[in-house]
Design a protein around this motif. Structure first.
Motif, short mmCIF file in Angstrom:
data_model
loop_
_atom_site.label_atom_id
_atom_site.label_comp_id
_atom_site.label_asym_id
_atom_site.label_seq_id
_atom_site.Cartn_x
_atom_site.Cartn_y
_atom_site.Cartn_z
N GLY A 201 -8.32 7.80 1.22
CA GLY A 201 -7.59 8.87 1.90
C GLY A 201 -6.22 8.43 2.41
N CYS B 67 -2.59 9.99 -6.41
CA CYS B 67 -3.65 9.70 -5.46
C CYS B 67 -4.73 10.78 -5.59
N ASN C 33 -3.92 4.72 -12.50
CA ASN C 33 -4.57 4.76 -11.19
C ASN C 33 -6.08 4.92 -11.46
N SER C 34 -6.86 4.93 -10.41
CA SER C 34 -8.32 5.05 -10.59
C SER C 34 -8.66 6.34 -11.34
N ASN D 273 4.01 7.00 -6.28
CA ASN D 273 2.61 7.22 -6.64
C ASN D 273 2.36 8.71 -6.78
N LYS E 91 0.86 -1.19 0.00
CA LYS E 91 0.00 0.00 0.00
C LYS E 91 0.90 1.23 0.00
N SER E 92 0.55 2.24 -0.80
CA SER E 92 1.35 3.48 -0.80
C SER E 92 1.52 3.98 0.62
C1 LIG Z 1 -2.59 6.38 -2.55
C2 LIG Z 1 -3.85 6.82 -2.56
C3 LIG Z 1 -4.87 6.29 -3.44
C4 LIG Z 1 -6.13 6.01 -2.97
C5 LIG Z 1 -6.54 6.28 -1.57
O1 LIG Z 1 -5.82 5.87 -0.63
O2 LIG Z 1 -7.60 6.96 -1.44
N1 LIG Z 1 -7.10 5.53 -3.80
C6 LIG Z 1 -6.85 5.32 -5.13
O3 LIG Z 1 -7.73 4.89 -5.90
N2 LIG Z 1 -5.61 5.57 -5.62
C7 LIG Z 1 -4.60 6.04 -4.84
O4 LIG Z 1 -3.47 6.26 -5.37
#
Ligand SMILES: C=Cc1c(C(=O)O)[nH]c(=O)[nH]c1=O
Length: 312
Positions: free
Chosen positions: A71, A131, A194-195, A128, A44-45
């Motif tokens: 978040g 986010c 990413n999303s 990353n 996880k980041s």
């Molecule tokens: C690192 C935060 C990220 C998050 C998050 O932790 O909200 N959600 C994502 O879809 N992509 C992200 O890069």
């Protein structure tokens, strides 16, 4: 058919792994990934310090994918660095792992990357830059000056393998500008995508949003985003130096989706939303499905079709 994939001089038994953020928050999840058919894993980041993240509900699975505004909840940088270094000692022959960092500022990113550089970690680091869910923090990768500035500062000292996680772009001018910046640096990969940031999902019965943070706005994953993910994989595959590989992320639910990402030029493939829905058995299924497709088409290796998307 063999799914063997060579990435950074290491041959993985298949191109599959998790997308950062999914099934990788703590030791339990990471161990389960490491013991699955996933060829490796990414953490996880992390931020310097542990973060609780946004109020729940903050992740919601929907028929065509997912919406999240987590978040950046994470156990903190040192937790994940300890995990990957302990693993290296436990399994010196294990596949190189991936380590994701997402600082809240340029300085925080530089501090974490310096610590990675000075550590015994021998895997791959992912910065990353995309986010979408930290209120008040615009995505670095949508600020092209900042993108160039941060990479310039990173490569003044970072000599270990580094990739960047990118958000989706939707305009050829943005593909061109982003690629011209990225080509200036010795990156080993870009991870697209990413999303798709700040979508909105509505529950019609309740006439309500489904996640609490940001009045229901959140990053989209799953089937919704495959065409955008494929476009970004292809756009960067055709614009970047061949030394910068592409990791394909976004909408990989079946072996066919994986095949499409490979056809666009991806090397490694990351699964997020579908991993969240199915658990680590998703890797057994997608691997089997990809092998079946390759055998039906007469391919014995991925190199025979990687990047060979036809145009009309
Ligand atoms: C690192 C935060 C990220 C998050 C998050 O932790 O909200 N959600 C994502 O879809 N992509 C992200 O890069």
């Amino acid at each position: 058919a063999s799914l063997a994939t060579t990435f950074l001089n290491h041959t993985y038994e298949n191109p599959f792994m998790n997308a950062s953020g999914v099934h990788c928050k703590d030791t339990k999840e990471l161990n389960e990934l490491d013991n699955s058919k996933s060829s490796t894993f990414i953490t996880k980041s992390s931020t310097s310090l542990k973060r609780e993240g946004n109020p729940e509900p903050r992740y919601f699975s929907v028929p065509l994918g997912s919406i999240n505004s987590m978040g950046l909840p994470n156990e903190g940088f040192n937790y994940y660095l300890k995990y990957v270094i302990d693993r290296q000692q436990r399994m010196p022959k294990g596949n190189p792992a991936f380590f994701s960092v997402a600082g809240m500022s340029v300085d925080e990113n530089l501090k974490m990357l310096k610590a990675v550089q000075d550590s015994d970690f021998n895997g791959v680091t992912e910065l990353n830059l995309s986010c979408p869910n930290v209120p008040g923090k615009p995505q670095v990768a949508y600020d092209f000056d900042l993108l160039g500035e941060i990479l310039q500062k990173v490569f003044e000292f970072f000599t270990k393998p580094l990739g960047v996680k990118l958000p989706p772009y939707f305009d050829f001018a943005h593909f061109d500008t982003a690629a011209s910046i990225l080509n200036r640096f010795p990156l080993v990969y870009v991870n697209c995508i990413n999303s798709i940031g700040n979508g909105l999902y509505i529950d019609i019965e309740k006439e309500s949003v489904v996640i609490k943070p940001k009045n229901g706005f959140g990053g989209l994953g799953g089937e919704y985003i495959k065409p955008t993910a494929l476009a970004n994989v292809r756009a960067f595959y055709t614009r970047l130096n061949p030394s910068i590989k592409i990791i394909g992320t976004g909408g990989i639910r079946t072996g066919g989706d994986a095949f499409e990402h490979l056809l666009c030029g991806a090397t490694m493939l990351q699964v997020g939303t579908e991993l969240y829905k199915e658990g680590v058995s998703v890797f057994d299924r997608i691997e089997r499905e990809l092998k079946e497709i390759m055998e039906k088409k007469g391919y014995t290796s991925i190199e025979q079709f990687r990047g060979k998307l036809r145009t009309l």
